[in-house]
Write a protein that holds these residues in place. Structure first.
Motif, short mmCIF file in Angstrom:
data_model
loop_
_atom_site.label_atom_id
_atom_site.label_comp_id
_atom_site.label_asym_id
_atom_site.label_seq_id
_atom_site.Cartn_x
_atom_site.Cartn_y
_atom_site.Cartn_z
N MET A 589 10.40 -4.17 -8.63
CA MET A 589 10.00 -4.07 -10.03
C MET A 589 9.68 -5.44 -10.62
SD MET A 589 9.99 -0.84 -10.88
CE MET A 589 10.13 -0.74 -12.65
N ALA A 590 10.32 -6.48 -10.09
CA ALA A 590 10.11 -7.84 -10.63
C ALA A 590 8.82 -8.47 -10.11
CB ALA A 590 11.29 -8.73 -10.28
N CYS A 591 8.33 -7.99 -8.97
CA CYS A 591 7.17 -8.62 -8.33
C CYS A 591 5.86 -8.07 -8.90
CB CYS A 591 7.21 -8.40 -6.83
SG CYS A 591 5.89 -9.26 -5.94
N GLN A 592 4.91 -8.97 -9.17
CA GLN A 592 3.60 -8.55 -9.67
C GLN A 592 2.46 -8.95 -8.74
OE1 GLN A 592 4.53 -9.87 -14.05
NE2 GLN A 592 2.76 -8.52 -14.11
N VAL A 593 2.80 -9.58 -7.60
CA VAL A 593 1.77 -9.97 -6.63
C VAL A 593 2.21 -9.51 -5.24
CG1 VAL A 593 0.46 -11.86 -5.62
CG2 VAL A 593 1.16 -11.99 -8.01
N PHE A 594 1.41 -8.63 -4.64
CA PHE A 594 1.67 -8.13 -3.29
C PHE A 594 0.46 -8.47 -2.42
CE2 PHE A 594 4.28 -5.65 -6.10
CZ PHE A 594 5.46 -5.44 -5.39
N ALA A 595 0.70 -9.11 -1.29
CA ALA A 595 -0.40 -9.56 -0.42
C ALA A 595 -0.22 -9.01 1.00
CB ALA A 595 -0.42 -11.08 -0.39
N ARG A 596 -1.33 -8.99 1.73
CA ARG A 596 -1.33 -8.48 3.10
C ARG A 596 -0.72 -7.07 3.17
NH1 ARG A 596 -4.74 -12.05 4.43
NH2 ARG A 596 -4.27 -13.76 5.85
N VAL A 597 -1.12 -6.22 2.20
CA VAL A 597 -0.58 -4.87 2.11
C VAL A 597 -1.54 -3.89 2.78
CG1 VAL A 597 0.09 -3.04 0.51
CG2 VAL A 597 0.65 -5.41 -0.01
N ASN A 598 -1.01 -2.95 3.58
CA ASN A 598 -1.87 -1.97 4.24
C ASN A 598 -1.95 -0.68 3.40
OD1 ASN A 598 0.35 -0.21 4.86
ND2 ASN A 598 0.82 -1.47 6.66
N PRO A 599 -2.87 0.24 3.74
CA PRO A 599 -3.06 1.45 2.92
C PRO A 599 -1.80 2.30 2.76
CG PRO A 599 -4.91 1.15 4.42
CD PRO A 599 -3.90 0.11 4.79
N ALA A 600 -1.01 2.45 3.85
CA ALA A 600 0.20 3.27 3.77
C ALA A 600 1.19 2.67 2.76
CB ALA A 600 0.85 3.39 5.14
N GLN A 601 1.26 1.35 2.74
CA GLN A 601 2.19 0.69 1.81
C GLN A 601 1.73 0.83 0.36
OE1 GLN A 601 2.08 -3.10 3.78
NE2 GLN A 601 4.05 -2.78 4.78
N LYS A 602 0.41 0.87 0.15
CA LYS A 602 -0.09 1.11 -1.20
C LYS A 602 0.37 2.48 -1.71
CE LYS A 602 -4.32 -1.71 -0.91
NZ LYS A 602 -5.80 -1.68 -0.97
N LEU A 603 0.32 3.47 -0.82
CA LEU A 603 0.78 4.81 -1.19
C LEU A 603 2.26 4.80 -1.55
CD1 LEU A 603 -0.97 7.10 1.47
CD2 LEU A 603 -1.47 6.97 -0.95
N ASP A 604 3.05 4.09 -0.74
CA ASP A 604 4.50 4.01 -1.00
C ASP A 604 4.77 3.35 -2.35
OD1 ASP A 604 5.06 5.19 1.41
OD2 ASP A 604 5.33 3.29 2.49
N MET A 605 4.01 2.31 -2.68
CA MET A 605 4.21 1.60 -3.94
C MET A 605 3.85 2.49 -5.14
SD MET A 605 2.68 -2.10 -2.83
CE MET A 605 2.82 -2.81 -4.46
N ILE A 606 2.74 3.20 -5.02
CA ILE A 606 2.34 4.12 -6.10
C ILE A 606 3.40 5.20 -6.29
CG2 ILE A 606 0.65 5.89 -6.76
CD1 ILE A 606 -1.47 4.13 -5.41
#
Length: 880
Positions: A589-606
């Motif tokens: 919740m504190a982080c606002q910058v995510f790098a080197r993220v793959n599509p599956a991880q984007k789904l998990d974050m959403i």
């Protein structure tokens, strides 16, 4: 064409279709075939007929009650009133039809703005044309991210994978090649065929079109699909439910009024007429229509700002968005990538391009651009490249970094067409998120040349080094360049006399060339847009596949994070995260910058943020973004650089890829919902004032101050036009300075209902007060009292619109007074009210009597007093 196309080789199909695979069709050939085979589009869904739209306006509880009122009027012998109610039904139906038909036409116009082009070979040049113009025999040029525009057979393919789930239901992408398939191969196993509507997820290909429009596999399925039923948006359902509840409450109130009157021994016919007036007063004519127009008008307003909203319900959801996941490149930055820095083992330079597109050294060794190493680096960058500088349309085409490499090579003195002539491409290893490199194999005079570009970690691992320290040094240089906000690519090559195998990259060690740093400056408008987001309670999170240091640097530059911010999480970090852990949750919740993220991880974050109760917007442009765009509450695709697959999955398309457009869209979403809330409060308070006037007059036994026809007229004129004006208002600065609305809350909250009752009570007290005063103190007759009440309540409702401004703004300067449609609506209504007095026919229908100066004074007083009273209370008690 034979029916079993998958059995034929590419060469056989080329002969059958009489096309040159190297040059494609000529313009006249393409035109002739288009005329013969028709456009490449599926049969259009059967449009709802004009009569069906008109009949739907008559199929509602509101119309049924009005129809029952008309029948009752005829039964009681009041023929004029019965016909008047039928006229109201007709007027409402026509109004609803005109507005809905206009909204449909607007939606069709918006759809035309959202078309997907295709790339084909025409006259030997790659041309980007509307997919409808693609015809049989066209040579398609396809890359990862493309939505395949027609059925085709593969001529050649490089690491080609296609998502065919739309046709086969198979979620795993199909691997494709040019070899003929087996005779009985089902659709999912036809590895040499491409099908309209499916999406390329990896690699690239050249293919020849064999079927278009309804002759495609998708077209065959489409012919079996029946027209889907029209479904209401969530907001429409809420409004319909609200209207039904109000109607049934009022029917109960009218029935109670009738029963009490009968017990008291009052005249039955008069009681029925009064109860009928109550029922008519409750009907919120035009509520759903006004809501639809407010949404459609908002969509058109957004379209003018190059924001295409594909669904009405998405406009409603926009207003509640409180988390935005955004990409970096092209959204927060300009996506105008140029070569800014070159690092070679021999030295470093920073460069720029002058007006003549020639290289100028701004920092470093000025002799370095003349070296052989510098030229070799530029040559490899031009070879491991799929971009084009000059297409038939006279514009650049391809990945921005690859275009920048071609411009760099050109400025370095390399003749690119001649380079491709002397070093023709034999094979390619397309870039993928797994390998993170691109490699091409070229035939040369002395053998073969392999050109490689990609991430420094992967490219350097394929190279030969004297010492591991040297490799780590290059990675360190890349880190330093990234810290300066540069995107970096590493380059390598190998020359060999023997033709390599299909695994030509891994066959032997490469020779490392150096690094190129690309500069993509931030968009100027992003910083104020992010500031607006912070003020509106919207959390913006950068999610990118780029380097962590580069990403953090850009985030600082645009003001997404503070200048001292150090926290950035990578896809590797997320692999070890446990979302059930409070510590990991807090870090996430504190982080606002995510790098080197793959599509599956984007789904998990959403999913993580949605489970926290957030409404999540997601921007994306690539195939790998499509799942996340679908998963998010609002998928936002980039229109300029986005792939058709991303646009298909999204709810909203930004034609200019601007982050500020997202903020504007959210602001408009809030404005639209607030407009809808305001006109509902306006309609409800006006209708309730009519109910109170009739009910209280009946219980107090002071006569009947309003006739059913008069109530009908007030509902049509003084309710609908101001409500429409409120629905299309476009200014409200307050909304983007407060947190977003909770999507679980109903359209009207408890405080809104309290306000509605309060507004209605104030108008009722004013109007009933002058009715009693006129009939009991001034000696007005019952008919004259009706006339005064009719005009007084009409004026009070018209002026009531000025009570609905937001916040603590001044009464004479707010979003209501700045809305030109409000003034036009009031002027129109006043003209109509004047016409009811001076046009004999209207005057007779509404049973109006002549007015003297005393009556006019009562009307003005009753119309103005509610506004003054409400404003005084607003001043004394601003929190309410």
């Amino acid at each position: 064409m034979p029916p079993l196309l998958h059995e034929l080789s590419a060469e056989e199909i080329v002969i059958q279709l009489d096309t040159d695979p190297g040059k494609g069709l000529t313009g006249p050939e393409a035109q002739a075939r288009s005329e013969k085979f028709g456009p490449n589009q599926l049969q259009q869904e059967k449009k709802e007929s004009v009569w069906a739209i008109l009949l739907r306006q008559l199929n509602s509880v509101i119309v049924w009650i009005l129809a029952a009122a008309a029948v009752l009027s005829f039964f009681l012998g009041d023929i004029v009133e019965g016909y008047a109610i039928l006229a109201v039904i007709f007027i409402n139906a026509i109004t609803g039809f005109v507005l809905e038909y206009s909204a449909r036409q607007s939606m069709e116009a918006l759809k035309k703005l959202d078309t997907n082009p295709g790339r084909v070979l025409r006259n030997g040049q790659v041309a980007e044309i509307p997919s409808e113009q693609i015809t049989r025999g066209d040579i398609l040029i396809l890359e990862a991210g493309d939505l395949i525009p027609a059925d085709a057979s593969i001529l050649n393919a490089n690491q080609l994978e296609v998502d065919e789930s739309a046709l086969t239901g198979e979620s795993i992408p199909s691997v494709k090649n040019k070899s003929p398939s087996e005779k009985d191969a089902p659709l999912g196993d036809q590895h040499n065929r491409l099908f309209k509507g499916t999406a390329i997820t990896n690699g690239n290909a050249k293919a020849i079109v064999t079927g278009i429009g309804q002759d495609t596999e998708l077209g065959k399925i489409a012919t079996l699909v029946h027209e889907s039923n029209r479904s209401a948006t969530p907001l429409e359902k809420k409004l319909d439910a609200l209207a039904k509840v109000l109607i049934w409450i009022t029917i109960g109130l009218a029935a109670l009024f009738l029963i009490v009157g009968l017990i008291r021994g009052e005249e039955t016919e008069q009681l029925v007429i009064t109860a009928l007036a109550l029922a008519i007063a409750a009907i919120p004519e035009g509520m759903s229509v006004v809501a639809t127009i407010a949404l459609a008008y908002g969509m058109l307003r957004l379209a003018k700002k190059k924001v295409i909203v594909k669904r009405l319900s998405a406009v409603e959801t926009l207003g509640g968005t409180n988390v935005i996941f955004t990409d970096k490149t092209g959204t927060l930055t300009q996506n105008k990538i140029t070569v800014h820095a070159v690092h070679l083992p021999a030295g470093d330079v920073k460069i720029r391009f002058n007006e003549k597109n020639a290289l100028e050294v701004t920092h470093g060794d000025t002799e370095l651009p003349g070296s052989e190493e510098f030229r070799q680096l530029a040559k490899v960058g031009a070879l491991a490249n799929n971009a084009q500088l000059q297409t038939e349309e006279g514009k650049e085409m391809g990945d921005p970094a690859e275009v920048a490499l071609l411009l760099y090579a050109q400025a370095a003195g390399i003749d690119i067409p001649e380079l491709h002539t002397h070093l023709p491409r034999e094979a390619e290893k397309a870039f993928s998120s797994d390998t993170r490199i691109m490699a091409t194999l070229h035939q040369s005079e002395g053998g073969y040349l392999i050109a490689v570009k990609g991430a420094v970690e992967e490219v350097s691992e394929l190279c030969e080094w004297n010492d591991e320290t040297d490799r780590n040094l290059e990675i360190g240089v890349s880190e330093t360049m990234a810290a300066d906000g540069l995107r970096t690519l590493a380059f390598a090559y190998r020359q060999t006399e023997q033709k390599p195998s299909d695994h030509f990259v891994e066959e032997a060690k490469l020779t490392y060339l150096g690094l190129i740093g690309f500069l993509d400056p931030p968009r100027r408008e992003v910083t104020p847009a992010l500031k607006a987001c912070h003020g509106a309670g919207i959390k913006v999170i950068m999610v990118t596949g780029d380097h962590p240091t580069t990403s953090l640097n850009i985030a600082r530059q645009v003001g997404l994070v503070g200048p001292e911010e150090q926290l950035v999480l990578t896809g590797k970090d997320l692999q070890s995260f446990h979302f059930s852990s409070e510590k990991d949750k807090e870090k996430m919740m504190a982080c606002q910058v995510f790098a080197r993220v793959n599509p599956a991880q984007k789904l998990d974050m959403i999913d993580f943020y949605q489970k926290q109760g957030n409404i999540v917007g997601m921007t994306g442009d690539g195939v790998n973004d499509a799942p996340a765009l679908k998963k998010s509450d609002i998928g936002i695709a980039m229109g300029l650089r986005g792939t058709p697959v991303a646009a298909e999955a999204a709810d909203m398309v930004l034609k200019d890829d601007s982050f500020s457009a997202i903020v504007y869209a959210i602001g408009q979403g809030r404005v639209i919902f607030e407009n809808i809330r305001k006109f509902i409060i306006f309609l409800m308070s006006c209708n309730m004032s009519e109910i109170f006037v009739v009910t209280f007059a009946g219980f107090l036994n002071v006569g009947n101050p309003l006739l059913p026809l008069q109530i009908l007229f007030i509902n049509i004129v003084t309710d609908v036009f101001p409500a429409l004006a409120l629905g299309v208002g476009k200014e409200n600065d307050k909304l983007m300075k407060s947190p977003p609305r909770d999507p679980k809350t109903p359209v009207l909250e408890l405080k809104d209902w309290k306000n509605i009752v309060f507004y209605a009570m104030v108008m009722t007290a004013s109007v009933l007060g002058i009715f009693w005063y006129g009939t009991h103190r001034l000696g007005l007759s019952q008919q004259e009292g009706n006339t005064v009440t009719f005009y007084a309540l009409s004026l009070a409702q018209l002026l009531h619109v000025f009570n609905l401004y937001s916040g603590k703004k001044r009464f004479f300067f707010n979003e209501i007074t700045k809305n030109k449609f409000i003034w036009l609506a009031i002027l129109l209504c006043i003209v109509i009210l004047i016409a009811t007095y001076y046009v004999p026919f209207l005057r007779q229908i509404l049973a109006l009597r002549p007015l003297d100066i005393r009556s006019l004074e009562l009307i003005v007083a009753a119309g103005v007093m509610p506004v003054l009273a409400i404003q005084v209370i607003h001043f004394i008690w601003p929190s309410r």
